[in-house]
Design a protein around this motif. Structure first.
Motif, PDB file in Angstrom:
ATOM      1  N   PRO A 278       0.633  -0.903   0.123  1.00 30.45           N
ATOM      2  CA  PRO A 278       0.224  -0.334  -0.046  1.00 30.45           C
ATOM      3  C   PRO A 278       0.838   0.892  -0.086  1.00 30.45           C
ATOM      4  O   PRO A 278       2.132   0.855   0.935  1.00 30.45           O
ATOM      5  CB  PRO A 278      -1.199  -0.175   1.613  1.00 30.45           C
ATOM      6  N   SER A 279       0.557   2.096  -1.194  1.00 29.43           N
ATOM      7  CA  SER A 279       0.241   3.430  -0.404  1.00 29.43           C
ATOM      8  C   SER A 279       0.233   5.232  -0.347  1.00 29.43           C
ATOM      9  O   SER A 279      -0.745   4.608  -1.538  1.00 29.43           O
ATOM     10  CB  SER A 279       1.910   3.777  -1.856  1.00 29.43           C
ATOM     11  N   ASN A 280       0.154   5.213   0.645  1.00 30.76           N
ATOM     12  CA  ASN A 280      -0.509   6.480   0.835  1.00 30.76           C
ATOM     13  C   ASN A 280      -0.160   7.439  -0.774  1.00 30.76           C
ATOM     14  O   ASN A 280      -1.540   8.159  -0.345  1.00 30.76           O
ATOM     15  CB  ASN A 280      -0.558   6.847   1.372  1.00 30.76           C
ATOM     16  N   ASP A 281       0.691   8.070  -0.704  1.00 34.46           N
ATOM     17  CA  ASP A 281       1.307   8.938  -1.546  1.00 34.46           C
ATOM     18  C   ASP A 281       0.621   8.205  -2.995  1.00 34.46           C
ATOM     19  O   ASP A 281       0.069   9.718  -3.613  1.00 34.46           O
ATOM     20  CB  ASP A 281       2.408   9.208  -1.795  1.00 34.46           C
ATOM     21  N   GLU A 282       0.345   7.141  -3.169  1.00 36.74           N
ATOM     22  CA  GLU A 282      -0.233   7.175  -5.168  1.00 36.74           C
ATOM     23  C   GLU A 282      -1.397   6.865  -4.747  1.00 36.74           C
ATOM     24  O   GLU A 282      -1.860   6.414  -5.637  1.00 36.74           O
ATOM     25  CB  GLU A 282       0.912   5.469  -5.422  1.00 36.74           C
ATOM     26  N   GLY A 283      -2.330   6.579  -3.505  1.00 37.31           N
ATOM     27  CA  GLY A 283      -3.436   6.187  -3.724  1.00 37.31           C
ATOM     28  C   GLY A 283      -3.981   4.336  -3.921  1.00 37.31           C
ATOM     29  O   GLY A 283      -5.010   4.783  -4.872  1.00 37.31           O
ATOM     30  N   ARG A 284      -2.848   3.556  -3.647  1.00 38.04           N
ATOM     31  CA  ARG A 284      -3.312   2.042  -3.948  1.00 38.04           C
ATOM     32  C   ARG A 284      -2.146   1.762  -3.902  1.00 38.04           C
ATOM     33  O   ARG A 284      -1.326   1.537  -3.109  1.00 38.04           O
ATOM     34  CB  ARG A 284      -3.101   2.445  -5.827  1.00 38.04           C
ATOM     35  N   VAL A 285      -2.485  -0.253  -4.343  1.00 37.39           N
ATOM     36  CA  VAL A 285      -1.748  -1.367  -3.534  1.00 37.39           C
ATOM     37  C   VAL A 285      -1.173  -1.801  -4.481  1.00 37.39           C
ATOM     38  O   VAL A 285      -1.720  -2.254  -5.796  1.00 37.39           O
ATOM     39  CB  VAL A 285      -2.793  -1.739  -2.692  1.00 37.39           C
ATOM     40  N   GLY A 286      -0.211  -1.446  -4.833  1.00 36.90           N
ATOM     41  CA  GLY A 286       0.991  -1.928  -5.900  1.00 36.90           C
ATOM     42  C   GLY A 286       1.564  -3.699  -5.678  1.00 36.90           C
ATOM     43  O   GLY A 286       1.554  -3.824  -4.310  1.00 36.90           O
ATOM     44  N   TYR A 287       0.940  -4.067  -6.780  1.00 34.88           N
ATOM     45  CA  TYR A 287       1.490  -5.484  -7.131  1.00 34.88           C
ATOM     46  C   TYR A 287       0.715  -6.512  -6.097  1.00 34.88           C
ATOM     47  O   TYR A 287       0.969  -7.343  -5.260  1.00 34.88           O
ATOM     48  CB  TYR A 287       2.582  -6.089  -6.452  1.00 34.88           C
TER      49      TYR A 287
END
Length: 470
Positions: A278-287
């Motif tokens: 998860p990344s709050n900066d990108e607003g999504r969960v990667g992989y």
């Protein structure tokens, strides 16, 4: 360089470090106190000396754990004044009395009967000593009740008003403050977690000694009792956790969405994201590795129920999703591992092999620390998920900090790290040494000292058991 650090972040790190150390001791002592009560009750009912010997074995460990819990807990109250004075000023009229009630009703009860419990097994009657054990066990539960009440009010505040000084004060009755919407779920979840923590520790000690001596009666008994607890209580804890999650979704939706990694709204049912970054900066969960619709099935009990996403809420109230995403999964994974161990023990018990399957005993040893890790992971999920608020939705953490510079907080944090690792490291090492000694099945049962019936006064009876007094 230290002066450039954020004092709020340092204060949060200090509080997290000290309370993480503290939390493992009450979670163990709550379960151990109840376990000791059961052991002594079974001894009085059956007359089986194995229970009496196990009682004395775990009583030594309980005494150390209880003492370390008290010492580590004292530090927490000081931090409210040193690092979080703004919070204390604003919320003191509510939080202060609740914590005082914990001391008056629980700590005094524990302290009053602890001496009888620790030193009176051969000096008072069996009934009175059992009563003392019950009172100590009750005291630990009452203590947990008040502390969870404080925390629950901070998570789901209710029954308050704000006075002219901007302080949170009772609006009338204290009942809405004590029994908030999340209180019963948190209390039950925490107490059961303490019981499972103790069961895993007791089971690991029993398994360790069974691998060395399969005929040790005390080790067999403690291992059997621990595996019963895992088999019966672990599924109950999973159900309680589910209800707790539904309650949290109702009152703290952003926390649950961050736990699940649901940044995007799901109008046709949310997936269950098993793993990802998860990344709050990108607003999504990667992989991400996700299973469609299972998230809504768990949270709404309907695979196609719509769920909001974090993006439906202002970004400045998002919790740190990367932290609680993983702490939540650690807690859940360990909960299901405890369930698996309990079911495995039932299979072994049904086949008459509970004490014979070496891999079951090795698994129990491996799971020994799992309860402590799970309660810390659960605490991180609950408290970090409340951010950026100290009092959810009302008072931010950044507003709660004392007007103190980063260097002062950094120095005290460093001091806590050094002292805690030294003092409590030694304490934990001593606990492990106590646990490494096998319970002695042949140890004589404790017997009350004859007093008036033998013409001996109570004072002389006690003096006869003091060093150098005979």
């Amino acid at each position: 360089m230290i002066a450039n650090l954020d004092p709020v972040t340092l204060a949060r790190a200090q509080f997290a470090f000290t309370i993480s150390y503290h939390f493992i001791f009450p979670s163990f002592s709550i379960g151990l106190a109840s376990y000791l009560m059961v052991l002594e009750g079974l001894w009085l009912k059956t007359g089986n000396g194995v229970y009496a010997n196990l009682y004395r074995y775990w009583l030594k460990i309980f005494a150390v754990v209880f003492g370390m819990g008290v010492v580590s807990g004292v530090v927490m109250s000081y931090q409210f004044g040193t690092n979080w004075s703004a919070f204390s000023t604003k919320a003191g009229p509510i939080v202060g009395p609740l914590m005082a009630y914990e001391v008056l009703t629980a700590f005094f009860l524990e302290a009053g009967f602890l001496g009888v419990m620790l030193f009176g097994i051969s000096r008072v009657g069996k009934g009175l000593h059992f009563f003392a054990t019950c009172m100590v066990a009750l005291g630990t539960l009452i203590s947990a009740t008040w502390i969870i009440s404080v925390n629950s009010w901070m998570q789901t505040p209710a029954g308050y008003a704000i006075n002219a000084k901007g302080q949170f004060v009772p609006a009338g009755s204290w009942l809405p403050i004590i029994f908030t919407a999340s209180f019963p779920y948190r209390l039950v979840h925490t107490v059961i977690a303490s019981y499972l923590t103790t069961a895993m520790a007791v089971g690991a000690v029993g398994a360790w000694h069974l691998l060395k001596d399969p005929a040790n009666r005390g080790a067999r008994k403690m291992f059997s009792m621990a595996m019963w607890m895992a088999a019966v209580v672990a599924p109950i804890q999973i159900l309680v956790g589910d209800q707790h999650g539904l309650n949290t979704l109702e009152h703290q939706p952003a926390k649950v969405l961050a736990m699940e990694g649901d940044y995007e709204p799901s109008p046709d049912g949310a997936p269950l994201i098993l793993f990802g970054l998860p990344s709050n900066d990108e607003g999504r969960v990667g992989y991400e590795v996700a299973v469609p619709h299972i998230g809504s099935l768990i949270l709404k009990h309907d695979p196609h129920a719509p769920l909001p996403g974090l993006k439906d809420y202002p970004r400045d109230i998002w919790p740190p999703a990367p932290i609680i995403f993983w702490s939540f999964r650690i807690m859940v994974a360990l909960g299901f591992a405890m369930l698996g161990l309990g079911l495995w023990s039932l299979l072994a018990r049904a086949r008459g092999k509970l004490y014979d399957w070496c891999w079951l005993k090795r698994a129990a040893i491996l799971m020994g620390p799992s309860g402590f890790v799970a309660v810390i992971a659960g605490w991180v999920t609950t408290e970090v998920g409340r951010q950026p608020f100290t009092i959810y939705g009302l008072f931010r953490t950044a507003q709660s900090h004392s007007p103190i510079g980063a260097p002062a907080v950094a120095v005290s944090l460093l001091a806590f790290v050094i002292v805690y690792f030294t003092a409590f490291g030694a304490g934990i090492f001593y606990l492990l040494r106590l646990m490494s000694k096998p319970p002695l099945a042949g140890e004589p049962e404790p017997q009350p000292i004859p007093q008036r019936a033998a013409g001996i006064t109570p004072a002389a009876s006690v003096a006869a058991h003091l060093p150098g007094e005979a």
